[in-house]
Design an enzyme around this catalytic site. Sequence first.
Site, PDB file in Angstrom:
ATOM      1  N   ARG A 159      -3.387   7.924  -0.090  1.00  0.00           N
ATOM      2  CA  ARG A 159      -3.895   7.056   0.959  1.00  0.00           C
ATOM      3  C   ARG A 159      -3.894   7.773   2.309  1.00  0.00           C
ATOM      4  O   ARG A 159      -2.844   8.189   2.788  1.00  0.00           O
ATOM      5  CB  ARG A 159      -2.958   5.851   0.998  1.00  0.00           C
ATOM      6  CG  ARG A 159      -3.125   4.932   2.132  1.00  0.00           C
ATOM      7  CD  ARG A 159      -1.932   4.001   2.222  1.00  0.00           C
ATOM      8  NE  ARG A 159      -2.179   3.045   3.263  1.00  0.00           N
ATOM      9  CZ  ARG A 159      -1.239   2.425   3.949  1.00  0.00           C
ATOM     10  NH1 ARG A 159       0.020   2.631   3.669  1.00  0.00           N
ATOM     11  NH2 ARG A 159      -1.557   1.597   4.897  1.00  0.00           N
TER      12      ARG A 159
ATOM     13  N   GLU B 162      14.088  -0.803  10.869  1.00  0.00           N
ATOM     14  CA  GLU B 162      12.647  -0.780  10.564  1.00  0.00           C
ATOM     15  C   GLU B 162      12.172   0.663  10.696  1.00  0.00           C
ATOM     16  O   GLU B 162      12.583   1.364  11.623  1.00  0.00           O
ATOM     17  CB  GLU B 162      11.924  -1.659  11.597  1.00  0.00           C
ATOM     18  CG  GLU B 162      10.402  -1.535  11.548  1.00  0.00           C
ATOM     19  CD  GLU B 162       9.720  -2.281  12.704  1.00  0.00           C
ATOM     20  OE1 GLU B 162      10.331  -3.204  13.303  1.00  0.00           O
ATOM     21  OE2 GLU B 162       8.563  -1.927  13.000  1.00  0.00           O
TER      22      GLU B 162
ATOM     23  N   ASN C  24      10.342  -0.240   5.428  1.00  0.00           N
ATOM     24  CA  ASN C  24       8.997   0.071   5.893  1.00  0.00           C
ATOM     25  C   ASN C  24       8.131  -1.062   5.356  1.00  0.00           C
ATOM     26  O   ASN C  24       7.723  -1.042   4.192  1.00  0.00           O
ATOM     27  CB  ASN C  24       8.514   1.423   5.363  1.00  0.00           C
ATOM     28  CG  ASN C  24       7.117   1.751   5.900  1.00  0.00           C
ATOM     29  OD1 ASN C  24       6.469   0.913   6.534  1.00  0.00           O
ATOM     30  ND2 ASN C  24       6.660   2.969   5.651  1.00  0.00           N
TER      31      ASN C  24
ATOM     32  N   ALA D  41       1.896  -3.103   6.567  1.00  0.00           N
ATOM     33  CA  ALA D  41       1.107  -3.986   7.418  1.00  0.00           C
ATOM     34  C   ALA D  41       1.801  -5.319   7.695  1.00  0.00           C
ATOM     35  O   ALA D  41       1.518  -5.964   8.715  1.00  0.00           O
ATOM     36  CB  ALA D  41      -0.264  -4.223   6.777  1.00  0.00           C
TER      37      ALA D  41
ATOM     38  N   ASN E 245       0.798  -1.235   0.000  1.00  0.00           N
ATOM     39  CA  ASN E 245       0.000   0.000   0.000  1.00  0.00           C
ATOM     40  C   ASN E 245       0.832   1.289   0.000  1.00  0.00           C
ATOM     41  O   ASN E 245       0.284   2.370  -0.131  1.00  0.00           O
ATOM     42  CB  ASN E 245      -1.000   0.020   1.181  1.00  0.00           C
ATOM     43  CG  ASN E 245      -1.927  -1.172   1.156  1.00  0.00           C
ATOM     44  OD1 ASN E 245      -2.584  -1.416   0.141  1.00  0.00           O
ATOM     45  ND2 ASN E 245      -1.977  -1.934   2.232  1.00  0.00           N
TER      46      ASN E 245
HETATM   47  C1  DQA Z   1       3.116   2.093   8.216  1.00  0.00           C
HETATM   48  C2  DQA Z   1       2.342   1.704   9.474  1.00  0.00           C
HETATM   49  C3  DQA Z   1       1.662   0.349   9.288  1.00  0.00           C
HETATM   50  O1  DQA Z   1       0.940   0.009  10.468  1.00  0.00           O
HETATM   51  C4  DQA Z   1       0.706   0.420   8.118  1.00  0.00           C
HETATM   52  O2  DQA Z   1       0.121  -0.849   7.907  1.00  0.00           O
HETATM   53  C5  DQA Z   1       1.324   0.948   6.886  1.00  0.00           C
HETATM   54  C6  DQA Z   1       2.228   2.078   6.983  1.00  0.00           C
HETATM   55  C7  DQA Z   1       3.727   3.497   8.335  1.00  0.00           C
HETATM   56  O3  DQA Z   1       4.626   3.812   7.555  1.00  0.00           O
HETATM   57  O4  DQA Z   1       3.294   4.302   9.172  1.00  0.00           O
HETATM   58  O5  DQA Z   1       1.040   0.495   5.781  1.00  0.00           O
HETATM   59  O6  DQA Z   1       4.186   1.166   8.042  1.00  0.00           O
END
Ligand code: DQA
Length: 155
Positions: free
Chosen positions: A24, A104, A80, A83, A17
């Site tokens: 988004r 991370e 990154n 999810a 995503n």
């Molecule tokens: C994310 C935080 C995650 O919980 C979420 O599912 C994402 C984006 C962030 O960059 O804040 O897709 O990794």
Amino acid sequence: MESRVRMKPVYILNGPNLNLLGLREPAVYGTATLGDVEALCRSHAKSLGLEVEFRQSNSEGELVSWIHEARDRASGIAINAGAYTHTSVALHDALKAADIPAVELHLSNVHRREAFRHTSLIAPAVNGVICGFGTNSYVLALSALHSIISPDKKG
Ligand code: DQA
């Protein structure tokens, strides 16, 4: 003449995503696109003297394969995992197997959000975690990686 050994690139891996950044949930993730994030990373990496390989996938298996590739080809990983952070034993195992420095990162402060985002399955497999600083999380993650990879230099 100074002879320099060319350092392997840092892999910046983006999970599901994140291709939709900018569109988004802008109230959570901001209005910068993934292209903007890539440009920011390239500019900061250049100032640190790092090469970057910047990728995004919606597929867990593809991310696993890229981490395997990084084992030999990268000097470190900034990830990154979106999810998959909260669900993926496979990414945890791949990061452990990679055996190179890894950070991370998250745009949002996952600890201020829903309870299911408070657990990271990948955090125990990396050197450290950065979250909550928007696109600056990428800059901070690169600086953190740089300080691990090149501990004699500041940044
Ligand atoms: C994310 C935080 C995650 O919980 C979420 O599912 C994402 C984006 C962030 O960059 O804040 O897709 O990794």
